[in-house]
Design a protein around this motif. Structure first.
Motif, short mmCIF file in Angstrom:
data_model
loop_
_atom_site.label_atom_id
_atom_site.label_comp_id
_atom_site.label_asym_id
_atom_site.label_seq_id
_atom_site.Cartn_x
_atom_site.Cartn_y
_atom_site.Cartn_z
N VAL A 22 -18.86 -4.07 -3.18
CA VAL A 22 -19.17 -2.76 -2.61
C VAL A 22 -20.67 -2.46 -2.74
N GLY A 23 -21.28 -2.87 -3.84
CA GLY A 23 -22.72 -2.66 -4.00
C GLY A 23 -23.50 -3.42 -2.95
N CYS A 24 -23.07 -4.63 -2.60
CA CYS A 24 -23.74 -5.39 -1.54
C CYS A 24 -23.58 -4.69 -0.20
N LEU A 25 -22.41 -4.10 0.04
CA LEU A 25 -22.22 -3.35 1.29
C LEU A 25 -23.14 -2.14 1.33
N VAL A 26 -23.26 -1.42 0.23
CA VAL A 26 -24.17 -0.26 0.19
C VAL A 26 -25.61 -0.70 0.44
N ALA A 27 -25.97 -1.88 -0.05
CA ALA A 27 -27.34 -2.37 0.16
C ALA A 27 -27.64 -2.58 1.64
N LEU A 28 -26.60 -2.82 2.44
CA LEU A 28 -26.78 -3.05 3.88
C LEU A 28 -26.83 -1.75 4.68
N PRO A 30 -28.00 1.86 6.18
CA PRO A 30 -29.28 2.56 6.36
C PRO A 30 -29.53 3.51 5.20
N ARG A 31 -30.78 3.70 4.88
CA ARG A 31 -31.13 4.48 3.69
C ARG A 31 -30.53 5.89 3.74
N ALA A 32 -30.46 6.48 4.93
CA ALA A 32 -29.96 7.84 5.06
C ALA A 32 -28.51 7.98 4.61
N HIS A 33 -27.77 6.88 4.58
CA HIS A 33 -26.36 6.94 4.22
C HIS A 33 -26.09 6.49 2.78
N ARG A 34 -27.08 5.88 2.13
CA ARG A 34 -26.81 5.28 0.82
C ARG A 34 -26.53 6.33 -0.25
N ALA A 35 -27.28 7.42 -0.27
CA ALA A 35 -27.10 8.41 -1.34
C ALA A 35 -25.70 9.00 -1.31
N ALA A 36 -25.20 9.35 -0.11
CA ALA A 36 -23.85 9.91 -0.02
C ALA A 36 -22.81 8.88 -0.44
N ALA A 37 -23.02 7.64 -0.03
CA ALA A 37 -22.07 6.59 -0.41
C ALA A 37 -22.06 6.40 -1.92
N LEU A 38 -23.22 6.37 -2.53
CA LEU A 38 -23.30 6.18 -3.98
C LEU A 38 -22.69 7.36 -4.73
N HIS A 53 -25.44 -7.23 -14.51
CA HIS A 53 -26.72 -7.41 -13.82
C HIS A 53 -26.88 -6.22 -12.89
N ASP A 54 -28.03 -6.09 -12.28
CA ASP A 54 -28.28 -4.95 -11.39
C ASP A 54 -27.68 -5.21 -10.01
N HIS A 55 -27.34 -4.13 -9.34
CA HIS A 55 -27.03 -4.20 -7.91
C HIS A 55 -28.31 -4.60 -7.15
N PRO A 56 -28.20 -4.95 -5.87
CA PRO A 56 -29.41 -5.28 -5.10
C PRO A 56 -30.47 -4.19 -5.21
N PRO A 57 -31.75 -4.57 -5.14
CA PRO A 57 -32.83 -3.60 -5.38
C PRO A 57 -32.78 -2.37 -4.48
N THR A 58 -32.29 -2.51 -3.22
CA THR A 58 -32.23 -1.34 -2.36
C THR A 58 -31.26 -0.29 -2.91
N VAL A 59 -30.20 -0.74 -3.56
CA VAL A 59 -29.24 0.19 -4.15
C VAL A 59 -29.89 0.92 -5.33
N THR A 60 -30.56 0.17 -6.18
CA THR A 60 -31.24 0.80 -7.31
C THR A 60 -32.31 1.78 -6.84
N ASP A 61 -33.10 1.37 -5.85
CA ASP A 61 -34.17 2.23 -5.35
C ASP A 61 -33.62 3.52 -4.75
N SER A 62 -32.54 3.41 -3.96
CA SER A 62 -31.96 4.61 -3.35
C SER A 62 -31.37 5.54 -4.40
N GLN A 394 -26.19 -9.37 -0.78
CA GLN A 394 -26.71 -9.65 -2.11
C GLN A 394 -28.21 -9.89 -2.06
N THR A 395 -28.85 -9.85 -3.20
CA THR A 395 -30.31 -9.88 -3.28
C THR A 395 -30.89 -11.10 -2.58
N SER A 396 -30.28 -12.27 -2.74
CA SER A 396 -30.83 -13.48 -2.13
C SER A 396 -30.86 -13.37 -0.61
N ALA A 397 -29.91 -12.63 0.00
CA ALA A 397 -29.89 -12.49 1.45
C ALA A 397 -31.10 -11.71 1.95
#
Length: 472
Positions: A22-28, A30-38, A53-62, A394-397
């Motif tokens: 689910v964290g990888c899906l949230v990373a994909l 758009p930023r406008a939707h991540r906060a509500a999803a989280l 370990h951490d979720h992908p960096p975009t999830v942490t940043d959002s 995931q982060t490698s992608a």
């Protein structure tokens, strides 16, 4: 392992897998939707960020930038990224700081900053790092040392902090703020705390009308040369050597003239004298006394810095290869189609789940790279949905475009980003969508587009009808 323990272990593994997917899906998203999803995901699963370990960096940043207070607090409890920890500290929120104090992966710079701001929160936190505590006590920073002195959680560890380290911290506080500051720190100690020997002596000294000489005497009895020599007299045989090195690593204030006198009169066992002589700050003449029992000759010059010799040869620079360019720093498997090496690879992909029938994600990437299917077709037809989400998000992608340019991994990542952006623009998510996605992610057998459509209907559909629409 008992049956109950086995069941608990299975549930934990399944929860970690679900959170990762689910964290990888949230990373994909758009930023406008991540906060509500989280916000929905953390509300449904307060341990959403607990992965090891951490979720992908975009999830942490959002989460740090746009997240709700609850999401930020949940992240602070487990986040490992040093930059994210510092950004959470920048928010100066008491609830976030309390969760950071519970974080066992808190870095030393972040912990120091948190100690200085909220020493009581750190002292009450569960994320105790003994090496960080010892470093703070010996930091020579009076404010940091004072904050570390009120932390009394060392009873949980088999190797407690030695009295010399505590005494050194009290000395740092005294030299900067005098006896008054020492008394303030003593008053801030937790009620009923199990005090070390050094702190008890400091408290007794502060009870005197004029505590300064008594504080100095108490510090010297613990960290002075006499205390060091007394402990070294017990270092006699080879099995004692590790303990002797540990003693010498403690913050003693050594008077080398007294050490030389002890060496002349053979007041130290040979092993202890040898270990002390090899201490980096031991003067050469004192080292000679310790090793030989005789004073150094007066004409013996003190060794100075060695003359510079010829420069050491640098690493060899590889020349041009006769058989072509050197290999890439990132290993890349050659394309292998596997079951997709068929007349209609798309039909095979739609009928065969990834991970079964010999089909794996590398076959999908290879088919995309070789042009047998498009990346968008892979997003639309590959199943189960969690396999596409986790491999595309995931982060490698996110780094595949630079590490594997032109490869199927980067193309699948880009196609998944585009699909989710288009889908959410056409179908704005209603409240509760991401909670349903979280519940459906692992058991859902269909592709990613069908998962999103099914989750949108799941709030009103019966439980046994949830997976049926994607098959129609």
């Amino acid at each position: 392992m008992t049956a109950d323990a086995a069941d608990e272990y299975t549930r934990n593994v399944e929860a970690l897998a679900r959170r990762f997917d689910v964290g990888c899906l949230v990373a994909l998203l758009p930023r406008a939707h991540r906060a509500a999803a989280l916000a929905e995901l953390v509300d449904a699963d307060p341990d959403f960020f607990f992965l090891g370990h951490d979720h992908p960096p975009t999830v942490t940043d959002s989460t740090v930038t746009d997240g709700t207070p609850a999401a930020r607090r949940a992240l602070a409890r487990t986040v490992r990224d040093p930059q994210a920890q510092q950004r959470l500290l920048d928010l100066d929120d008491a609830g976030i700081d309390a969760r950071l104090a519970d974080n066992p992966s808190l870095t030393y710079p972040a912990e120091c900053r948190l100690r200085l701001r909220r020493p009581a929160a750190v002292a009450a936190g569960s994320g105790y790092r003994p090496e960080h505590h010892r470093a703070a006590l010996t930091s020579r920073d009076p404010d940091l040392a004072a904050a570390a002195l009120v932390d009394r959680r060392t009873h949980r560890w088999d190797d407690p902090i030695p009295p010399t380290v505590w005494a050194d911290a009290w000395r740092t506080v005294r030299l900067a703020g005098g006896p008054g500051r020492v008394r303030e720190v003593l008053a801030a100690l937790p009620p009923g705390a199990d005090l070390d020997d050094a702190t008890r002596r400091i408290a007794e000294a502060c009870a005197e009308p004029d505590p300064e000489p008594f504080l100095t005497s108490a510090e010297d009895r613990i960290t002075g040369t006499g205390a060091l020599l007394r402990r070294l007299r017990r270092i006699r045989t080879a099995p004692d050597a590790p303990r002797g090195r540990a003693i010498l690593a403690e913050p003693y204030r050594v008077d080398w003239a007294l050490v030389a006198s002890a060496g002349l009169f053979r007041r130290l066992p040979r092993l202890a004298a040898r270990l002390l002589a090899h201490r980096p700050d031991c003067p050469p003449d004192v080292a000679r006394v310790l090793l030989t029992g005789r004073p150094a000759p007066r004409h013996l010059p003190t060794p100075g810095p060695a003359a510079p010799g010829p420069a050491a040869p640098g690493p060899a620079v590889p020349g041009p290869r006769a058989d072509g360019p050197p290999p890439s720093a990132h290993h890349r498997r050659p394309p292998v189609l596997g079951p997709l090496d068929a007349a209609d690879p798309l039909a095979v992909l739609a009928a065969t789940p990834i991970g079964k029938g010999g089909l794996d994600i590398h076959h999908v990437w290879s088919a995309i790279e070789l042009g047998r299917i498009t990346a968008r077709q892979a997003v639309d037809h590959a199943r189960p949905a969690y396999a596409v989400a986790c491999h595309a998000g995931q982060t490698s992608a996110f780094h595949a475009g630079t590490r594997e340019p032109g490869g199927g991994r980067a193309a699948l990542h880009t196609a998944a980003l585009a699909h989710l952006a288009e889908h959410l623009a056409a179908h704005p998510p209603a409240p509760g969508l991401w909670r349903e996605v979280d519940a459906l992610m692992r058991p859902f057998p269909g592709p990613l587009p069908a998962l999103l459509a099914t989750a949108a209907r799941a709030r009103t559909a019966p439980a046994d009808e949830r997976f049926r629409p994607w098959r129609a």
